[in-house]
Enzyme design. Structure first.
Site, PDB file in Angstrom:
ATOM      1  N   ARG A   5       2.461  -9.905  10.794  1.00 24.23           N
ATOM      2  CA  ARG A   5       3.771  -9.232  10.920  1.00 24.23           C
ATOM      3  C   ARG A   5       4.899 -10.166  10.483  1.00 24.23           C
ATOM      4  NH1 ARG A   5       2.226  -5.182   9.831  1.00 24.23           N
ATOM      5  NH2 ARG A   5       0.264  -6.312   9.577  1.00 24.23           N
TER       6      ARG A   5
ATOM      7  N   GLN B 147      -7.328  -4.484   9.824  1.00 24.09           N
ATOM      8  CA  GLN B 147      -6.254  -4.058  10.712  1.00 24.09           C
ATOM      9  C   GLN B 147      -6.654  -2.837  11.551  1.00 24.09           C
ATOM     10  OE1 GLN B 147      -2.118  -4.359   9.060  1.00 24.09           O
ATOM     11  NE2 GLN B 147      -3.162  -4.747   7.125  1.00 24.09           N
TER      12      GLN B 147
ATOM     13  N   LYS C 193       0.815  -1.217   0.000  1.00 29.17           N
ATOM     14  CA  LYS C 193       0.000   0.000   0.000  1.00 29.17           C
ATOM     15  C   LYS C 193       0.850   1.270   0.000  1.00 29.17           C
ATOM     16  CE  LYS C 193      -0.687   0.597   4.987  1.00 29.17           C
ATOM     17  NZ  LYS C 193       0.110   1.823   5.061  1.00 29.17           N
ATOM     18  N   THR C 194       1.984   1.252   0.724  1.00 28.85           N
ATOM     19  CA  THR C 194       2.852   2.429   0.744  1.00 28.85           C
ATOM     20  C   THR C 194       3.404   2.700  -0.653  1.00 28.85           C
ATOM     21  OG1 THR C 194       3.477   1.953   3.029  1.00 28.85           O
ATOM     22  CG2 THR C 194       4.883   3.467   1.813  1.00 28.85           C
TER      23      THR C 194
ATOM     24  N   ASP D 126      -3.516   7.819   4.582  1.00 28.08           N
ATOM     25  CA  ASP D 126      -3.000   6.468   4.806  1.00 28.08           C
ATOM     26  C   ASP D 126      -3.598   5.912   6.104  1.00 28.08           C
ATOM     27  OD1 ASP D 126      -1.525   4.182   4.474  1.00 28.08           O
ATOM     28  OD2 ASP D 126       0.365   5.037   5.182  1.00 28.08           O
ATOM     29  N   GLU D 127      -3.646   4.599   6.223  1.00 29.12           N
ATOM     30  CA  GLU D 127      -4.181   3.932   7.423  1.00 29.12           C
ATOM     31  C   GLU D 127      -5.545   4.496   7.810  1.00 29.12           C
ATOM     32  OE1 GLU D 127      -2.739   1.402   8.426  1.00 29.12           O
ATOM     33  OE2 GLU D 127      -0.564   1.560   8.218  1.00 29.12           O
TER      34      GLU D 127
END
Length: 745
Positions: free
Chosen positions: A607, A254, A32-33, A223-224
């Site tokens: 993770r 998330q 996504k980044t 973002d997020e």
């Protein structure tokens, strides 16, 4: 457009759709980044003015990394972007527009400790019970209200809040909120929540200001997005209302910060606010092995409130997920530490390739002890921050007060530091005088001769003169030269240097490290403003994730799962997977809470890049009492085909000091049998040193049994006991409470 060739089809489609409302649902490890970065680069390539792009992140680290990547793609134009965390971006806007709200441009930003200190003072002044009105509790209540855009006036006017506070035995919360805000305003200070609340108020009450920023920011990206609260979402919605070019990136799976005010409904209901929304799903995971990805899918599939997607990966299948079962939390720590030791030797890995994740900070103790015994270096993320250490706060309070003389909390901290003969009684008289005259505490100090006697006034006058000299000097120097002069002239540096104890030397070194950091700020070519005020704003907005980044070293990372969000490690251990611990006992009262706990587990699992290990203990100490535990329900929600519930360790001479590691036989579908045993009326634990094979014993939880074997080897003695009710168990004798019923055979 060469950079577009490096994207998969879903990523490329999301990057190319630059106009109108866009939502990018980005699964864990889906890049996504990369998409957000390339999307901004694509806008710049199309000729969009960088000053018209707003990009909001949740950590300064993420913003720095994105800006660096964009510069590599399109060059220095990226420096014109308005990019950063919500708090840092809106703090910059408020510096320019604060006069509309009655604040000076150099307002102080209070951190949590500053806010708690102020609330503690207010509670004392109001003669309230400080055990009932704990600063952390009051601050949480105030913060919750601000995140929902409820001012103290609205709070006091709403009878439902008054009723709730009365029911909880704290009817003065609303009044404390009012006084707290008034004192912050008087001190020209805002806390973190105020940065968002006041930005909303600014845009609501000053439409000309809102129109100015709407005209500037033609493209907004968040973002997020799943972690935004009501306040953050409303700001971004207002800013993008004119052009409607808003792009949000996130993963509802998330969303784990409800306790901080994050509202998952922002992402679940985004389409309702934007009927013309274009939705893109990034479902290819580039981070983890196939087994980890599929196991994570089997977990999150159980949630009902979600945006459906099916994450997949082209990576290798990888090893199965290991499941460790331990007899106690201490043994769990030893199993994890030994596993790390063996993995390092066998796979030639470094400490930093490993992370141990847990639900609560208290779980770190057993892990730390086990790692220390094997001489494995580690760091804890989320402990006492560097910037929260007393000596650091002391110097920063000096710097803050020089910039903002209304900062009463900073002034009270430094006025007699180092000791200069200004006692508490003198400060109290000055505070009373300031209140009577309707002036600030600093103004009271400037007229101390009118409030206190000549003998007490002399040291106050010396302090005032020193501060005034600092103010003149700071206006002419950069942040480093200013800080160095203040540290030396105030006497702080000398007092620390003169303390030759181990703690004193450490404190002196910490202050030197702070000064080093200020020097780095001043010589950084990317920083335009090198003033002390600019530096203070920079560090006031450092997030927990940014602080963790500053400690980068070859160490095993220990942290809560909440702190691990956005990070990845080759090998991840998720420990303490027991009912009432994970999921937390406090989070199983509603389906929404339980689903958030499941999302937290999903975050923990995702993770891991190459290997994942899950562990639980069948007994754990809780408030000093040994408690029998059941495996977490989440373990049974993982498809068993992804689990390997038998773990064998390679023998190594260097770990012979530990007891033999048991062969683990655990099925995630089974639960530990609950034992209901009432200890005998005369139950008194015997001396376990007297325990021998063949003895009949009583255990307060497991009942009656017979000792099969006593193992005196290793760091901890243990006994294998066949219990009548629950079968065979191996107990560590340093913890077990056993009553010997038969004499020594």
């Amino acid at each position: 457009m060469d950079y577009l060739s490096g994207l998969n089809e879903a990523q490329k489609a999301a990057v190319m759709q630059t106009e109108g409302p866009v939502m990018i649902i980005a699964g864990a490890g889906s890049g996504k980044t990369r998409v957000l970065t390339y999307r901004i680069a694509h806008l710049l390539e199309k000729g969009v003015d960088p000053f018209s792009i707003l990009a909001l992140t949740f950590t300064n680290k993420a913003a720095r990394e994105m800006r660096k990547r964009i510069e590599q793609l399109v060059g220095p134009d990226a420096r014109g972007l308005m990019m950063g965390t919500f708090h840092s971006v809106f703090a910059r806007i408020l510096r320019v527009e604060a006069h509309h709200l009655g604040f000076p441009a150099n307002f102080t930003i209070y951190d949590t400790d500053d806010s708690k200190s102020l609330i503690k003072s207010i509670v004392k002044e109001q003669d309230l019970d400080d055990k009932l009105y704990k600063p952390s509790l009051v601050l949480n209540r105030i913060s919750s209200a601000k995140n929902r855009l409820i001012t103290y006036a609205q709070y006091l006017a709403d009878p439902s809040f008054a009723d709730y506070d009365k029911e909880t035995g704290r009817p003065q919360i609303g009044n404390l909120y009012k006084i707290y805000q008034e004192r912050c305003f008087k001190a020209s200070a805002m806390d973190f929540d105020d940065l968002l609340l006041n930005t909303n108020i600014l845009f609501k009450n000053n439409l000309d200001v809102l129109y100015k920023y709407q005209a500037r920011f033609r493209y907004s990206m968040v973002d997020e997005f799943q972690d935004t609260n009501v306040s953050q979402y409303l700001i971004t919605r207002k800013l993008s209302a004119k052009e409607q070019n808003i792009c949000v990136v996130g993963d509802d799976a998330q969303s784990i910060y409800a306790f901080r005010g994050a509202d998952i409904q922002n992402i679940l209901n985004f389409e309702k606010d934007y009927p013309d929304l274009k939705v893109f799903k990034l479902e290819q995971n580039y981070r983890s092995t196939g087994n980890i990805v599929e196991a994570a899918n089997s977990i999150i599939r159980k949630n009902k409130a979600q945006l459906r997607k099916e994450v997949w990966t082209g990576n290798e299948l990888g090893t199965l997920i290991d499941l460790l079962k331990a007899n106690s939390d201490n043994e769990e720590g030893k199993l994890v530490a030994t596993s790390i030791f063996e993995e390092k030797m066998r796979e030639n890995l470094r400490n930093k390739d490993f992370a141990i994740l847990y639900r609560t900070n208290a779980q770190s103790r057993a892990m730390e002890e086990a790692l220390r015994r094997l001489n494995i270096r580690y760091k804890i993320v989320g402990g006492v921050s560097f910037y929260q250490r007393k000596e650091i706060k002391d110097l920063l309070s000096y710097l803050r007060f020089i910039i903002n003389s209304n900062d009463e909390e900073a002034l009270k901290r430094i006025i007699n530091l180092p000791k200069r003969g200004i006692g508490d009684s003198t400060v109290s008289r000055l505070i009373v005088f300031a209140d009577e005259q309707g002036i600030s505490l600093w103004e009271a100090l400037e007229h101390a001769d009118k409030a206190i006697s000549g003998r007490s006034a002399a040291p106050v006058q010396e302090f005032v003169n020193m501060i005034k000299r600092f103010k003149i000097s700071v206006a002419q120097k950069d942040a480093f030269d200013s800080a160095m002069e203040i540290a030396k002239t105030s006497g702080l540096l000398k007092e620390l240097y003169d303390d030759k104890t181990v703690e004193g030397v450490a404190r002196y070194e910490n202050v030197q490290e702070l000064l080093n950091g200020i020097k780095e700020f001043v010589v950084n070519p990317e920083v335009e403003d090198h003033s002390l005020g600019a530096y203070l704003q920079e560090i006031a907005l450092i997030t927990d994730a940014d602080r963790a980044e500053q400690q980068d070293d070859d160490t095993v990372t220990l942290m809560t799962i909440h702190s691990a969000k956005g990070l990845e490690f080759k090998h991840v251990f998720v420990v303490g997977l027991e009912e009432d611990l994970f999921p937390s006992q406090m989070m199983i009262t509603s389906r929404a809470d339980l689903e958030e706990e499941r999302r937290l587990f999903y975050v923990a699992v995702t993770r891991a890049e190459k290997k994942l290990t899950l562990s639980y203990a069948i007994t754990r100490y809780h408030f000093g009492r040994l408690k029998s535990c059941e495996p977490s329900r989440f373990l049974s929600e993982i498809d068993p085909k992804f689990l390997r519930s038998t773990k064998a360790f390679i023998k190594n001479p260097e770990v012979e000091q530990f007891e033999k590691v048991f062969r683990i036989k655990a099925s995630p579908a089974k639960t530990v049998q609950r034992v209901v045993h009432t200890p005998s009326a005369d139950f008194v634990p015997s001396d376990n040193n007297e325990l021998r094979q063949g003895m009949r014993i009583e255990h307060p939880k497991f009942g009656f049994g017979q000792v099969i074997e006593v193992d005196n080897n290793g760091a901890d003695r243990k006994a294998r006991i066949l219990f009548d009710a629950v079968g065979e168990k191996t107990l560590l004798l340093s913890f077990a409470k056993l009553k010997i019923l038969t004499p020594q055979p």
